[in-house]
Each structure stands twice: as structure tokens, then as C-alpha cells.
Design a protein around this motif. Structure first.
Motif, PDB file in Angstrom:
ATOM      1  N   ILE A  44       0.778  -1.127   0.017  1.00 47.32           N
ATOM      2  CA  ILE A  44       0.072   0.033  -0.116  1.00 47.32           C
ATOM      3  C   ILE A  44       0.966   1.246  -0.008  1.00 47.32           C
ATOM      4  O   ILE A  44       0.550   2.305  -0.599  1.00 47.32           O
TER       5      ILE A  44
ATOM      6  N   LYS B 109      -5.225   4.416  -2.141  1.00 46.40           N
ATOM      7  CA  LYS B 109      -4.620   3.664  -0.977  1.00 46.40           C
ATOM      8  C   LYS B 109      -5.960   2.811  -0.283  1.00 46.40           C
ATOM      9  O   LYS B 109      -5.816   1.678   0.066  1.00 46.40           O
TER      10      LYS B 109
ATOM     11  N   LYS C 170      -6.342  -1.317  -0.227  1.00 44.89           N
ATOM     12  CA  LYS C 170      -6.131  -1.745   1.129  1.00 44.89           C
ATOM     13  C   LYS C 170      -7.592  -2.899   1.194  1.00 44.89           C
ATOM     14  O   LYS C 170      -7.287  -3.867   1.465  1.00 44.89           O
TER      15      LYS C 170
END
Lengths: 159, 284
Positions: free
Chosen positions: B248, B272, B276
Motif C-alpha cells: 500500500i 490507498k 487496502k
């Protein structure tokens, strides 16, 4: 440059043959040439869903199709919804639940709702919301619409 | 909002369509499902002299298995893709993603080839096709060529396709179908274009990341494949939080593009978040 074309379209069970400008959208053909003003023109770029109708058993945005592309097709607008079966049940349910106020979105909304139910859509509010996410309503806040469709999905057609 | 005037052509077969695209130097646009081109014409962002409607060309409407890959004709509509037994059997990732593409009425008309040709950076399918190592078949009246999906998408509405070429099919190797995949996108409303999204695939080897692909969409001018994130994950256990954090973090340092509602920093943050959640949602 040839800018018109003759088309034959079946609308609500009736066959029409017209010569149309090739740039004319399907919704404008239905409203202006055939006088079927039940389908509404909203955004004219496929976002609001007001012009949604049934073509050959599937919902389409009639602002995102040319009239010439409907040549040979079978179209059902709000004017042609049957007055029995699931369509009638849905209309009644919309009235009962106050699922419309100004009514502008209703023809498109009913078309999408019918597709959901005809394809075996379940009485599941999350699924119903997802299916009508392409139809804007600025009055009701959707709750009543979802409940109206939910009731028909749950109870089916009353005898 | 009505489109400007154009000449309408409805070729019955592919060679007639390709000949039309070849025929002169006027502004000629092919019309597939029309779910993006029609609004662009209504807004007069596109004002073609000649519109070549591809909807009568039956040879572009098939889904077939050829040797070890699946060939999807460019005029296959999303609703047909979703119902295809071949796609259901071989590419669950495609089946998973289709409901995220706009709405039912749009998917009843929109085509895979149209989405590929348009190359909207916010569209899901370009990234999915890169994740699946697909090739795009391009045909002109003179020849036919295959371009890897990763090389095909060049920028905003920009591809390797020349104006006299048509996307005729999308070819996906069956062996490229991942054993596990994760997909996540941030949207304002179900079916809207994504503000950011991520797809992660892995050929699972004993619960570890293997031959992983990580691709972001709707955050840049084109699909963004993250080789560093892939390297960080490969070989590690699916639950290895250090490896996932490194993957990430590798989102940092890439070039993000703002849109009307989100600046570059927001895009990076949403990228991000998407990555995730895509990794967190990996399933088989």
C-alpha cells in the motif's frame, strides 16, 4: 448527404413506419412523431433515467439511442403497459405507497422496476435500490418507491 | 441538447465497416453501444461527419473458445457478457465486476469493445483486462494485429488504435484467470464512475500471493499497474500485514490526476483506501 431514413417500429403493439432525421433520438421520435409523451426527456445524456423504456424485453435509455436504431424493434412505453398482471400490480402499489409526487421519473422508474420483477428480482431492499440506482427521483427520497417495488416482489399478483 | 447533423451508415458486415473507416479524410466515428458516444454527441463534444453504426455486424457479437483463450467479440454487450456460460466458467472476475458498471439499462446496450475503444480512465474494464493479461484485436481493411492490453491504453480517451482501425475482439488467456481476486471502488452512488478503484489478482500458491497483479483505475490518465506493490506481495502469506503495508505504501510517489471533484492528494488517499480494501476482500 442522406440525412433521413425510413424506419418501421412496433410501439405498444402497433406498427409505425416513418421517415426520420438520422440524428433524431428515439425519445424525440416517440414524443414528437408518434405523440407518445409518456416517456420523459430529462438529462439527455443517460444519467437521470427518465426516458427509460422497454425495447425487445430489455430496458434502454431512449435518449442514448437514435430513432433509426429502433428500426425493426419492439418498444413498450408507459402508454403500453398492460392493465393486468405484474405491471398493473406495480402501478397500484406505486399509488398506494405514494411512490410518486411530480411523476416525472415514474415512467422510467416503472420500466426499471418491471425489469427487476420480470427477471425474478427478490423482495430485498438492497437489491431493489441497486437496480433503480440509474433512475433519479427528486421528490420522494426513494423510500416509498423501494417499498412499492418490495411489496409487489413479496406478494406477487393478487388474485 | 441534440447532436449535430451527420451521415448515418449501417454496414452489414465487418469488411464494409472497415472500408467506410478507410474511405476518406472526413471525421468518421464508429458507433457501438452508444452509451458514451451518444452523450458526447448530444453535448457536441463529438461531431462526426459520418457515423458508422456497428450494431448489424453479427460477426462481432460472439464469445468463443479458441485454443487456450476466450475470444470476446467487440460488440458483445455487458448484459450478454454477464449471462455467458463461458465467461461465468472461466472469468469470475469479469462477472464480479459487471454490476459495478453503470446501470442495467446502460449494460443492456453498452459493449466491451466500446469501453475498450473509448479508454475512459475511470472505467473498470481496461484495468480488469490488464489484470487478465488480455490482448486487443485491431482490424483495418489492410491487416489485423494484436496488442497487449497493458500497451493498448495510452491516456485519457487515448489508445493504440488508429482511426482506420476497429477493435474487433478482446482475447483473454484462460490460464490468466486468477484463483483469487479482490476489487474495490469508491463511488458517490452505485453505478457511477469511480472516484478511485483497485483490482488485485493472485494465483494462489498455498495461501501466499503468487503472480500477483495490482492495478488502480480512475486515479490517473490510464490504468496504473503497480509493479512495486506486486513485488511486495509476491511470495508472502495472504495475511502478511507487513507485506500488505509495503504494497500500500508503494502507492506513494506515483503521479495522480485530479478530476472535477478530487485533487491529486485526495486521489492518492482514495487509491490507498481502494487497494487496502481490494486486498482485504481477496476471495476465491
Amino acid at each position: 448527404m442522406v440525412n433521413t431514413k425510413t424506419i418501421t417500429v412496433t410501439v405498444n403493439g402497433e406498427e409505425y413506419t416513418n421517415t426520420v432525421n438520422v440524428r433524431k433520438n428515439l425519445i424525440d421520435y416517440l414524443r414528437e412523431d408518434l405523440g407518445l409523451t409518456g416517456s420523459h426527456v430529462g438529462c439527455e445524456h443517460g444519467v437521470c433515467g427518465a426516458c427509460t423504456l422497454d425495447m425487445n424485453g430489455q430496458t434502454v435509455r431512449s435518449c442514448l439511442m437514435l430513432a433509426v436504431q429502433a428500426d425493426g424493434m419492439e418498444i413498450t412505453t408507459i402508454e403500453g403497459l398492460p392493465s393486468d398482471g405484474i405491471a398493473e400490480e406495480l402501478k397500484k402499489s406505486f399509488a398506494k405507497k405514494n411512490a410518486l409526487q411530480c411523476g416525472y421519473c415514474t415512467p422510467g422508474m416503472l420500466s426499471s422496476a418491471l425489469e427487476y420483477l420480470n427477471n425474478g428480482g427478490k423482495a430485498n431492499k438492497e437489491d431493489i435500490r441497486r437496480h433503480i440506482s440509474g433512475n433519479y427521483c427528486r421528490c420522494t427520497g426513494y423510500q416509498a418507491i423501494v417499498e412499492a417495488i418490495y411489496d409487489v416482489a413479496e406478494n406477487g399478483v393478487s388474485k | 441538447m441534440k447532436s449535430s447533423a451527420f451521415q448515418y451508415e449501417l454496414p452489414e458486415d465487418l469488411s464494409a465497416a472497415l472500408k467506410l473507416l478507410d474511405s476518406n479524410d472526413m471525421d468518421i466515428l464508429p458507433l457501438a453501444g452508444g452509451q458514451s458516444l451518444m452523450p458526447m454527441m448530444n453535448f457536441r463534444l463529438a461531431q462526426p461527419d459520418i457515423l458508422v453504426d456497428l450494431n448489424k455486424i453479427d460477426s462481432l457479437k460472439n464469445i468463443t473458445i479458441e485454443a487456450d483463450s476466450v475470444k470476446i467479440g467487440s460488440m458483445v454487450r455487458y448484459c450478454e457478457l454477464e449471462q455467458s456460460e463461458i465467461i461465468q466458467k472461466h472469468f469470475p472476475l469479469i462477472i464480479h465486476v459487471i454490476p459495478y458498471i453503470a446501470h442495467s439499462a446502460i449494460r443492456n446496450r453498452g459493449t466491451l469493445g466500446g469501453s475498450v475503444s473509448l479508454a475512459d480512465p475511470a472505467a473498470e474494464m481496461p484495468s480488469i483486462l490488464i489484470a487478465l493479461n488480455a490482448s486487443i484485436e485491431l482490424s483495418s481493411s489492410k491487416n489485423t494485429r494484436l496488442v497487449n492490453a497493458e500497451d493498448f491504453f495510452k491516456g485519457i480517451f487515448e489508445t493504440d488504435k488508429k482511426s482506420n482501425e476497429l477493435v474487433t475482439s478482446i482475447n483473454i488467456p484462460i490460464s490468466s484467470s486468477p484463483k483469487k481476486f479482490g476489487f474495490y471502488e469508491v463511488t458517490r452512488r452505485h453505478g457511477d464512475y469511480a472516484m478511485a478503484g483497485a483490482v488485485v489478482t493472485s494465483d494462489e500458491g498455498q495461501d501466499s500471493f503468487n503472480e500477483t497483479r495490482v492495478i488502480l483505475f480512475a486515479v490517473s490518465t490510464k490504468p496504473m499497474r503497480l509493479i512495486k506493490s506486486e513485488a511486495a506481495l509476491n511470495g508472502n502469506n495472504l495475511n502478511n500485514q507487513d507485506a500488505i503495508s509495503t504494497a500500500i505504501d508503494a502507492v506513494n510517489g506515483n503521479t495522480f490526476e485530479s478530476d472535477l471533484h478530487n485533487d491529486e492528494a485526495t486521489k492518492e488517499t482514495l487509491a490507498k483506501v481502494s487497494l487496502k480494501r481490494a486486498i482485504g476482500g481477496l476471495n476465491g
